[in-house]
Design a protein around this motif. Structure first.
Motif, PDB file in Angstrom:
ATOM      1  N   ASN A   1     -69.574  44.649 -74.430  1.00  0.00           N
ATOM      2  CA  ASN A   1     -69.589  44.431 -72.966  1.00  0.00           C
ATOM      3  C   ASN A   1     -70.868  43.718 -72.518  1.00  0.00           C
TER       4      ASN A   1
ATOM      5  N   LEU B   1     -73.992  44.345 -72.618  1.00  0.00           N
ATOM      6  CA  LEU B   1     -75.233  44.974 -72.148  1.00  0.00           C
ATOM      7  C   LEU B   1     -76.349  44.464 -73.044  1.00  0.00           C
TER       8      LEU B   1
ATOM      9  N   ARG C   1     -68.973  40.425 -64.826  1.00  0.00           N
ATOM     10  CA  ARG C   1     -68.850  41.665 -64.057  1.00  0.00           C
ATOM     11  C   ARG C   1     -67.393  42.070 -63.922  1.00  0.00           C
TER      12      ARG C   1
ATOM     13  N   ARG D   1     -66.252  43.452 -67.175  1.00  0.00           N
ATOM     14  CA  ARG D   1     -66.800  44.779 -67.462  1.00  0.00           C
ATOM     15  C   ARG D   1     -65.998  45.876 -66.778  1.00  0.00           C
ATOM     16  N   ARG D   2     -65.382  45.551 -65.624  1.00  0.00           N
ATOM     17  CA  ARG D   2     -64.565  46.552 -64.940  1.00  0.00           C
ATOM     18  C   ARG D   2     -63.464  47.053 -65.860  1.00  0.00           C
TER      19      ARG D   2
ATOM     20  N   MET E   1     -67.170  52.768 -70.418  1.00  0.00           N
ATOM     21  CA  MET E   1     -68.178  53.136 -71.407  1.00  0.00           C
ATOM     22  C   MET E   1     -68.615  54.585 -71.196  1.00  0.00           C
TER      23      MET E   1
ATOM     24  N   SER F   1     -68.332  55.860 -58.816  1.00  0.00           N
ATOM     25  CA  SER F   1     -69.140  54.712 -59.222  1.00  0.00           C
ATOM     26  C   SER F   1     -68.401  53.884 -60.275  1.00  0.00           C
ATOM     27  N   GLY F   2     -67.380  54.455 -60.901  1.00  0.00           N
ATOM     28  CA  GLY F   2     -66.526  53.675 -61.795  1.00  0.00           C
ATOM     29  C   GLY F   2     -65.745  52.595 -61.054  1.00  0.00           C
TER      30      GLY F   2
ATOM     31  N   LEU G   1     -67.103  50.696 -58.626  1.00  0.00           N
ATOM     32  CA  LEU G   1     -68.040  49.778 -57.973  1.00  0.00           C
ATOM     33  C   LEU G   1     -67.648  48.314 -58.141  1.00  0.00           C
ATOM     34  N   GLY G   2     -67.106  47.982 -59.307  1.00  0.00           N
ATOM     35  CA  GLY G   2     -66.732  46.595 -59.561  1.00  0.00           C
ATOM     36  C   GLY G   2     -65.613  46.107 -58.647  1.00  0.00           C
TER      37      GLY G   2
ATOM     38  N   VAL H   1     -65.278  47.221 -55.369  1.00  0.00           N
ATOM     39  CA  VAL H   1     -65.632  47.480 -53.970  1.00  0.00           C
ATOM     40  C   VAL H   1     -66.810  46.603 -53.586  1.00  0.00           C
TER      41      VAL H   1
ATOM     42  N   ARG I   1     -65.573  59.029 -65.078  1.00  0.00           N
ATOM     43  CA  ARG I   1     -66.125  57.788 -64.510  1.00  0.00           C
ATOM     44  C   ARG I   1     -65.573  56.570 -65.246  1.00  0.00           C
TER      45      ARG I   1
ATOM     46  N   GLN J   1     -62.413  53.371 -63.848  1.00  0.00           N
ATOM     47  CA  GLN J   1     -62.390  51.914 -63.894  1.00  0.00           C
ATOM     48  C   GLN J   1     -60.997  51.394 -64.208  1.00  0.00           C
TER      49      GLN J   1
END
Lengths: 272, 271
Positions: A49, A51, A75, A78-79, A83, A102-103, A105-106, A108, A158, A162
């Protein structure tokens, strides 16, 4: 489906963490990635991914080439990759619900996430996931108020929030006791089965890997030295991966763990 | 190599003989320096003045007592000004310091070679100049009044808040932010979900602490014409109205005790 093709990672210091690693993970397969410390397991999982930025080679998720993507599209990619981390990596001062959300976030925008204005569907789905991992009553607690096993369940929820097409799991049981480790591994394997998710699990514990995964990849000094069914993992293969060691003694210790767990379970059952 | 071999086996000391000697020499040099400095310091002192210092102090003390409490009436408005200077100045300072801190922190700066040195320079420049000096400059630029005081307090606060905040940002746990990044969050979202929850207690603690300091500083800014209690203090000193000076000092003391109490409460509530 995940395809890793000739993936190479050379760090700035000149350390070669990965040397042309290639493999394919089909839908629904859970792969255990084993190898000694410093073999490149962590680098491999983070190169997928990005990182950690790979030096050469390609990573394909279904037909999307992740290695070539510019920042914005990375990004979005990654959604689709969930992980799960070794020390859970929850945001300690946020609530369990915020951590699960927070999962999303991608998906929103900035201000909606700043004001915690998540879509109703996202919140409903988060409740369903918390129920699935057995934490429905803990939604409002702060993450740092939970035990290790519970935190890792939040980490799993989390990642699932996603709605991923692939799970990357880095040492999920390293800071858990043997019993909780098995419960977490069982949960991960069940979920992958339910959702037909491919998963790569970095794992130190060979016995646990054999017990729960369908395929094992052995990494040594950045190269694949074994790739096959867990049953094929015998003494000679382990020695090839880890070097000389008394493997039968280790197996026996693990069996004892198993016995102890069964005893404890029976005792608990008797009490209820 | 603090371990040495002796006839009775290995012996261990915290320091090597050489280090012990160097340490002793260091302390000796420090004592010698103190003695030498004392000589220079006392060379130009007029001892006659020092001799009657107790009488002088007693004289001023007797004039300052009792404080003229009826003067408090005239102090309420300047006190309100002082509180406003401190509060608005702190808010302005914190608002400017927060982005500066994110630019200065090694793990959040957009560029190590450009943005970080600039942010660090802003922090150092702000810290190296006392707020009284800032006020002096600003009074001559903006003219006397509250505005000069507010901006002086803000300018001095940027460095203090910025430095402590960027250190807090650098100490955050990288795995938490990595996990947020892995979900596909944008840079701004990583900031508010990954970094902010980790630095929030430090942020509020630092802000309230700085507000507490600023109340004390704004009380004297009036000495250079930037409004507040200091203005009254200067006026009273000029006409040798010692009972009024005592009253002002008492008011400042009470204000500082109050702000200390508030900041202790707030810090207790957030941690």
């Amino acid at each position: 489906m995940l395809t890793v093709d000739a993936l190479t990672k050379t760090y700035k210091t000149g350390d070669k963490a990965l040397k042309s690693v290639s493999f394919t993970v089909p839908k629904g397969q859970v792969v255990g990635l084993i190898g000694p410390s410093g073999a490149g397991k962590s680098s491999l999982i983070r190169c997928i991914n990005r990182l950690v930025e790979p030096s050469e080679g390609r990573v394909l998720l279904n037909d999307l080439n992740i290695t070539g993507l510019p920042a914005g599209e990375l990004r979005r990619a990654r959604r689709r990759i969930g992980m799960i981390f070794q020390e859970y990596a929850l945001v300690e001062r946020l609530t369990v619900m915020e951590n699960v959300l927070s999962g999303r976030l991608g998906y929103v925008g900035f201000w909606r996430s700043f004001l915690r204005q998540f879509a109703g569907d996202d919140v409903q789905n988060a409740f369903r996931l918390l129920d699935r991992v057995g934490l429905i009553d803990h939604a409002d607690k702060r993450a740092d108020a939970l035990s290790g096993g519970q935190r890792q369940r939040v980490g799993i929820a989390r990642a699932l929030a996603q709605d991923p097409e692939l799970l990357l799991i880095d040492e999920p049981t390293a800071s858990l006791d043997p019993k909780t480790s098995r419960q977490i591994m069982r949960l991960i394997v069940e979920i992958c089965e339910e959702r037909e998710l491919p998963a790569i699990i970095n794992i130190h514990d060979v016995v646990l890997a054999q017990q729960f995964t369908q395929r094992i990849i052995g990494l040594k000094a950045g190269e694949i030295v074994f790739d096959g069914a867990p049953e094929l993992l015998d003494e000679s293969v382990l020695t090839r991966i880890y070097g000389e060691e008394d493997w039968t003694a280790m197996r026996r210790a693990a069996e004892e763990d198993d016995h102890a767990e069964r005893d404890a379970a029976e005792r608990m059952a008797g009490m209820i | 190599m603090p371990v040495t071999q002796t006839e009775n086996g290995p012996a261990w000391h915290l320091r090597t003989p050489r280090a012990r000697l160097a340490l002793w020499a260091g302390w000796f040099a420090l004592v010698a320096l103190t003695v030498w400095c004392w000589q220079i310091m006392t060379k130009d002192t007029i001892w006659l003045f020092v001799m009657d210092a107790p009488q002088q102090a007693a004289d001023i003390g007797s004039r300052m007592f009792p404080p003229r409490l009826s003067y408090i009436e005239k102090l309420l408005w300047p006190l309100w000004d002082t509180l406003n200077i401190a509060t608005l100045g702190t808010m302005l300072g914190v608002i400017i310091a927060t982005p500066v801190a994110f630019l200065a922190a090694r793990n959040t700066t957009p560029s190590l070679l450009v943005a970080r040195p600039i942010a660090l320079f802003i922090i150092v420049a702000s810290r190296s100049i006392n707020s009284l000096i800032w006020a002096l400059l600003l009074v001559s630029i903006l003219g006397p009044g509250l505005l000069a005081g507010i901006i002086a307090i803000a300018l001095r606060s940027i460095g203090f808040v910025g430095k402590l905040l960027y250190e807090a940002i650098e100490e955050t746990d990288a795995s938490q932010t990595e996990a947020i990044e892995a979900t596909g969050a944008s840079g701004g979202q990583v900031l508010i979900y990954g970094y902010w929850p980790q630095i929030a207690p430090a942020f509020w603690g630092i802000s309230v602490f700085r507000w507490d300091i600023n109340i004390r500083e704004s009380a004297v800014l009036g000495l250079v014409g930037a409004g507040g209690l200091g203005l009254q203090l200067q006026a009273s000193l000029n006409v040798l109205a010692w009972p009024q000076v005592t009253t002002i000092l008492l008011v400042i003391l009470a204000t500082v005790v109050f702000s200390e109490w508030v900041s202790a409460k707030v810090r207790h509530a957030i941690i």
